[in-house]
Design a protein around this motif. Sequence first.
Motif, PDB file in Angstrom:
ATOM      1  N   ARG A   1       8.349  10.582   0.042  1.00 42.49           N
ATOM      2  CA  ARG A   1       7.951   9.171  -0.031  1.00 42.49           C
ATOM      3  C   ARG A   1       8.016   8.550   1.356  1.00 42.49           C
ATOM      4  O   ARG A   1       8.669   9.068   2.262  1.00 42.49           O
ATOM      5  CB  ARG A   1       8.808   8.392  -1.020  1.00 42.49           C
ATOM      6  CG  ARG A   1      10.236   8.185  -0.601  1.00 42.49           C
ATOM      7  CD  ARG A   1      11.014   7.380  -1.647  1.00 42.49           C
ATOM      8  NE  ARG A   1      12.372   7.150  -1.214  1.00 42.49           N
ATOM      9  CZ  ARG A   1      13.381   7.963  -1.447  1.00 42.49           C
ATOM     10  NH1 ARG A   1      13.199   9.067  -2.129  1.00 42.49           N
ATOM     11  NH2 ARG A   1      14.584   7.679  -1.008  1.00 42.49           N
TER      12      ARG A   1
ATOM     13  N   TRP B   1       0.834  -1.198   0.000  1.00 38.46           N
ATOM     14  CA  TRP B   1       0.000   0.000   0.000  1.00 38.46           C
ATOM     15  C   TRP B   1       0.873   1.254   0.000  1.00 38.46           C
ATOM     16  O   TRP B   1       0.613   2.201  -0.741  1.00 38.46           O
ATOM     17  CB  TRP B   1      -0.926  -0.045   1.214  1.00 38.46           C
ATOM     18  CG  TRP B   1      -1.791   1.144   1.444  1.00 38.46           C
ATOM     19  CD1 TRP B   1      -2.930   1.487   0.761  1.00 38.46           C
ATOM     20  CD2 TRP B   1      -1.604   2.164   2.442  1.00 38.46           C
ATOM     21  NE1 TRP B   1      -3.459   2.648   1.286  1.00 38.46           N
ATOM     22  CE2 TRP B   1      -2.668   3.082   2.315  1.00 38.46           C
ATOM     23  CE3 TRP B   1      -0.646   2.367   3.429  1.00 38.46           C
ATOM     24  CZ2 TRP B   1      -2.793   4.187   3.138  1.00 38.46           C
ATOM     25  CZ3 TRP B   1      -0.776   3.474   4.261  1.00 38.46           C
ATOM     26  CH2 TRP B   1      -1.841   4.379   4.107  1.00 38.46           C
ATOM     27  N   THR B   2       1.931   1.268   0.829  1.00 37.32           N
ATOM     28  CA  THR B   2       2.802   2.442   0.870  1.00 37.32           C
ATOM     29  C   THR B   2       3.529   2.626  -0.467  1.00 37.32           C
ATOM     30  O   THR B   2       3.672   3.753  -0.938  1.00 37.32           O
ATOM     31  CB  THR B   2       3.836   2.378   2.016  1.00 37.32           C
ATOM     32  OG1 THR B   2       4.665   1.240   1.850  1.00 37.32           O
ATOM     33  CG2 THR B   2       3.165   2.347   3.373  1.00 37.32           C
ATOM     34  N   GLU B   3       3.943   1.527  -1.086  1.00 39.06           N
ATOM     35  CA  GLU B   3       4.606   1.622  -2.390  1.00 39.06           C
ATOM     36  C   GLU B   3       3.681   2.226  -3.429  1.00 39.06           C
ATOM     37  O   GLU B   3       4.079   3.090  -4.212  1.00 39.06           O
ATOM     38  CB  GLU B   3       5.080   0.240  -2.847  1.00 39.06           C
ATOM     39  CG  GLU B   3       6.233  -0.311  -2.060  1.00 39.06           C
ATOM     40  CD  GLU B   3       6.532  -1.776  -2.391  1.00 39.06           C
ATOM     41  OE1 GLU B   3       6.059  -2.266  -3.446  1.00 39.06           O
ATOM     42  OE2 GLU B   3       7.221  -2.422  -1.603  1.00 39.06           O
ATOM     43  N   GLN B   4       2.426   1.759  -3.453  1.00 38.52           N
ATOM     44  CA  GLN B   4       1.459   2.286  -4.414  1.00 38.52           C
ATOM     45  C   GLN B   4       1.150   3.752  -4.119  1.00 38.52           C
ATOM     46  O   GLN B   4       1.030   4.565  -5.027  1.00 38.52           O
ATOM     47  CB  GLN B   4       0.168   1.458  -4.403  1.00 38.52           C
ATOM     48  CG  GLN B   4      -0.799   1.837  -5.512  1.00 38.52           C
ATOM     49  CD  GLN B   4      -0.206   1.649  -6.904  1.00 38.52           C
ATOM     50  OE1 GLN B   4       0.354   0.601  -7.232  1.00 38.52           O
ATOM     51  NE2 GLN B   4      -0.290   2.685  -7.740  1.00 38.52           N
ATOM     52  N   ASN B   5       1.050   4.093  -2.838  1.00 36.33           N
ATOM     53  CA  ASN B   5       0.817   5.490  -2.477  1.00 36.33           C
ATOM     54  C   ASN B   5       1.960   6.386  -2.952  1.00 36.33           C
ATOM     55  O   ASN B   5       1.728   7.512  -3.396  1.00 36.33           O
ATOM     56  CB  ASN B   5       0.647   5.645  -0.963  1.00 36.33           C
ATOM     57  CG  ASN B   5      -0.735   5.267  -0.501  1.00 36.33           C
ATOM     58  OD1 ASN B   5      -1.643   5.049  -1.294  1.00 36.33           O
ATOM     59  ND2 ASN B   5      -0.904   5.182   0.804  1.00 36.33           N
ATOM     60  N   ASN B   6       3.196   5.900  -2.867  1.00 34.60           N
ATOM     61  CA  ASN B   6       4.332   6.667  -3.372  1.00 34.60           C
ATOM     62  C   ASN B   6       4.170   6.938  -4.863  1.00 34.60           C
ATOM     63  O   ASN B   6       4.398   8.052  -5.335  1.00 34.60           O
ATOM     64  CB  ASN B   6       5.653   5.944  -3.112  1.00 34.60           C
ATOM     65  CG  ASN B   6       6.053   5.947  -1.656  1.00 34.60           C
ATOM     66  OD1 ASN B   6       5.640   6.785  -0.880  1.00 34.60           O
ATOM     67  ND2 ASN B   6       6.868   4.976  -1.278  1.00 34.60           N
ATOM     68  N   LEU B   7       3.758   5.914  -5.611  1.00 34.92           N
ATOM     69  CA  LEU B   7       3.554   6.071  -7.058  1.00 34.92           C
ATOM     70  C   LEU B   7       2.414   7.033  -7.358  1.00 34.92           C
ATOM     71  O   LEU B   7       2.459   7.777  -8.337  1.00 34.92           O
ATOM     72  CB  LEU B   7       3.278   4.707  -7.704  1.00 34.92           C
ATOM     73  CG  LEU B   7       4.431   3.704  -7.680  1.00 34.92           C
ATOM     74  CD1 LEU B   7       3.962   2.342  -8.178  1.00 34.92           C
ATOM     75  CD2 LEU B   7       5.609   4.218  -8.493  1.00 34.92           C
ATOM     76  N   ASP B   8       1.380   7.007  -6.522  1.00 34.04           N
ATOM     77  CA  ASP B   8       0.195   7.850  -6.731  1.00 34.04           C
ATOM     78  C   ASP B   8       0.307   9.216  -6.042  1.00 34.04           C
ATOM     79  O   ASP B   8      -0.646   9.991  -6.041  1.00 34.04           O
ATOM     80  CB  ASP B   8      -1.058   7.135  -6.210  1.00 34.04           C
ATOM     81  CG  ASP B   8      -1.366   5.865  -6.990  1.00 34.04           C
ATOM     82  OD1 ASP B   8      -0.912   5.731  -8.156  1.00 34.04           O
ATOM     83  OD2 ASP B   8      -2.071   4.995  -6.435  1.00 34.04           O
ATOM     84  N   ASP B   9       1.452   9.496  -5.438  1.00 35.28           N
ATOM     85  CA  ASP B   9       1.700  10.744  -4.716  1.00 35.28           C
ATOM     86  C   ASP B   9       0.688  10.970  -3.587  1.00 35.28           C
ATOM     87  O   ASP B   9       0.221  12.088  -3.358  1.00 35.28           O
ATOM     88  CB  ASP B   9       1.715  11.931  -5.691  1.00 35.28           C
ATOM     89  CG  ASP B   9       2.485  13.120  -5.136  1.00 35.28           C
ATOM     90  OD1 ASP B   9       3.423  12.903  -4.341  1.00 35.28           O
ATOM     91  OD2 ASP B   9       2.135  14.267  -5.479  1.00 35.28           O
ATOM     92  N   ILE B  10       0.354   9.891  -2.877  1.00 36.60           N
ATOM     93  CA  ILE B  10      -0.491   9.959  -1.687  1.00 36.60           C
ATOM     94  C   ILE B  10       0.449   9.792  -0.500  1.00 36.60           C
ATOM     95  O   ILE B  10       0.943   8.691  -0.235  1.00 36.60           O
ATOM     96  CB  ILE B  10      -1.579   8.865  -1.690  1.00 36.60           C
ATOM     97  CG1 ILE B  10      -2.467   9.016  -2.911  1.00 36.60           C
ATOM     98  CG2 ILE B  10      -2.391   8.910  -0.404  1.00 36.60           C
ATOM     99  CD1 ILE B  10      -3.412   7.841  -3.140  1.00 36.60           C
TER     100      ILE B  10
END
Length: 139
Positions: A111, A91-100
């Motif tokens: 990040r 989830w954290t990896e995807q949030n980094n990609l999505d700038d969340i």
Amino acid sequence: MQDGKKPIIQSIRNYVMTYPDIDDRKINIDYLGNGMEYSIDPIGADPIYKRYVDGSCLKQFQFAFTSKEAYDGDARTGIANSGFYQDFAEWTEQNNLDDILPELDGHDAIRVDVLQSGYLFSTEEDLGRYQMICRLIYK
């Protein structure tokens, strides 16, 4: 609190609370009680992540995300507990990609990194303490 800024640890707690699979247990700071709870624990680390020749720098805030989970030695329980931390890391990896990212007062989050995946840290009678080491990179 100086100048009314929200502390970084509070921003991290707010960020963790948005994880969809977090349940309604308490999310403490620097405290893991006797029951099934979560805690976000700051870790002492060099606050400078990277220094540039112009004098500017990237900073880091390291923390442990810990919890007490049901623990009975059964493989299904261990898989479920480990799966929670694996999903959190993804989830954290995807949030980094999505700038969340955590919303910081006076800083810009870049990040959230998982430095050490979730693992069983210690056991009690019927609870296991799980821990994951993370860091927030910001400027």
